[in-house]
Design a protein around this motif. Structure first.
Motif, mmCIF file in Angstrom:
data_model
loop_
_atom_site.group_PDB
_atom_site.id
_atom_site.type_symbol
_atom_site.label_atom_id
_atom_site.label_comp_id
_atom_site.label_asym_id
_atom_site.label_seq_id
_atom_site.Cartn_x
_atom_site.Cartn_y
_atom_site.Cartn_z
ATOM 1 N N TRP A 9 0.824 -1.213 0.000
ATOM 2 C CA TRP A 9 0.000 0.000 0.000
ATOM 3 C C TRP A 9 0.852 1.255 0.000
ATOM 4 O O TRP A 9 0.580 2.203 -0.728
ATOM 5 N N ILE A 10 1.879 1.264 0.827
ATOM 6 C CA ILE A 10 2.724 2.448 0.926
ATOM 7 C C ILE A 10 3.486 2.679 -0.375
ATOM 8 O O ILE A 10 3.549 3.810 -0.880
ATOM 9 N N CYS A 11 4.050 1.623 -0.930
ATOM 10 C CA CYS A 11 4.826 1.774 -2.159
ATOM 11 C C CYS A 11 3.944 2.184 -3.334
ATOM 12 O O CYS A 11 4.346 3.016 -4.155
ATOM 13 N N CYS A 12 2.755 1.645 -3.429
ATOM 14 C CA CYS A 12 1.838 2.051 -4.500
ATOM 15 C C CYS A 12 1.433 3.508 -4.347
ATOM 16 O O CYS A 12 1.402 4.264 -5.320
ATOM 17 N N TYR A 13 1.121 3.930 -3.138
ATOM 18 C CA TYR A 13 0.730 5.316 -2.906
ATOM 19 C C TYR A 13 1.870 6.266 -3.260
ATOM 20 O O TYR A 13 1.662 7.263 -3.959
ATOM 21 N N LYS A 14 3.064 5.975 -2.756
ATOM 22 C CA LYS A 14 4.208 6.848 -3.034
ATOM 23 C C LYS A 14 4.560 6.838 -4.516
ATOM 24 O O LYS A 14 4.977 7.854 -5.071
ATOM 25 N N GLY A 15 4.411 5.709 -5.171
ATOM 26 C CA GLY A 15 4.713 5.635 -6.598
ATOM 27 C C GLY A 15 3.746 6.432 -7.447
ATOM 28 O O GLY A 15 4.134 7.092 -8.407
ATOM 29 N N TYR A 16 2.476 6.404 -7.104
ATOM 30 C CA TYR A 16 1.479 7.157 -7.867
ATOM 31 C C TYR A 16 1.615 8.662 -7.670
ATOM 32 O O TYR A 16 1.282 9.441 -8.562
ATOM 33 N N HIS A 17 2.092 9.077 -6.506
ATOM 34 C CA HIS A 17 2.192 10.500 -6.212
ATOM 35 C C HIS A 17 3.622 11.031 -6.349
ATOM 36 O O HIS A 17 3.923 12.103 -5.835
ATOM 37 N N ALA A 18 4.475 10.309 -7.032
ATOM 38 C CA ALA A 18 5.858 10.753 -7.236
ATOM 39 C C ALA A 18 5.911 11.812 -8.331
ATOM 40 O O ALA A 18 5.068 11.849 -9.232
ATOM 41 N N ASP A 19 6.908 12.686 -8.238
ATOM 42 C CA ASP A 19 7.135 13.655 -9.302
ATOM 43 C C ASP A 19 7.610 12.932 -10.557
ATOM 44 O O ASP A 19 8.085 11.794 -10.502
ATOM 45 N N ARG A 20 7.516 13.595 -11.683
ATOM 46 C CA ARG A 20 7.779 12.935 -12.960
ATOM 47 C C ARG A 20 9.250 12.776 -13.291
ATOM 48 O O ARG A 20 9.607 12.010 -14.151
ATOM 49 N N MET A 21 10.118 13.484 -12.643
ATOM 50 C CA MET A 21 11.545 13.393 -12.966
ATOM 51 C C MET A 21 12.223 12.316 -12.123
ATOM 52 O O MET A 21 11.623 11.762 -11.208
ATOM 53 N N ALA A 22 13.462 12.036 -12.450
ATOM 54 C CA ALA A 22 14.206 10.985 -11.743
ATOM 55 C C ALA A 22 14.394 11.326 -10.265
ATOM 56 O O ALA A 22 14.378 10.432 -9.411
ATOM 57 N N THR A 23 14.542 12.598 -9.958
ATOM 58 C CA THR A 23 14.699 12.978 -8.549
ATOM 59 C C THR A 23 13.418 12.717 -7.757
ATOM 60 O O THR A 23 13.475 12.341 -6.594
ATOM 61 N N GLY A 24 12.278 12.921 -8.401
ATOM 62 C CA GLY A 24 11.013 12.649 -7.724
ATOM 63 C C GLY A 24 10.809 11.171 -7.465
ATOM 64 O O GLY A 24 10.311 10.777 -6.418
ATOM 65 N N VAL A 25 11.216 10.351 -8.423
ATOM 66 C CA VAL A 25 11.094 8.899 -8.256
ATOM 67 C C VAL A 25 12.036 8.412 -7.169
ATOM 68 O O VAL A 25 11.654 7.592 -6.327
#
Length: 52
Positions: A9-25
């Motif tokens: 759940w945590i990884c899916c949530y953080k992945g969906y709300h990550a910024d689009r650049m490599a630093t956000g990921v």
């Protein structure tokens, strides 16, 4: 099983709300790992206190 659900759940949530650049990921990945570890320790503590 419960710990796997917490991590998923945590990884899916953080992945969906990550910024689009490599630093956000990379930031979202780090936050997901830290938050998952903290919540697993906290949930393990509460689960152990309930069962004992």
């Amino acid at each position: 099983l419960v710990f796997g659900v917490i991590v998923t759940w945590i990884c899916c949530y953080k992945g969906y709300h990550a910024d689009r650049m490599a630093t956000g990921v990379s930031r979202a990945t780090t936050e997901a790992v830290v938050l998952s570890s903290a919540l697993i320790l906290a949930f393990d503590y509460f689960l152990t206190s309930i069962l004992l």
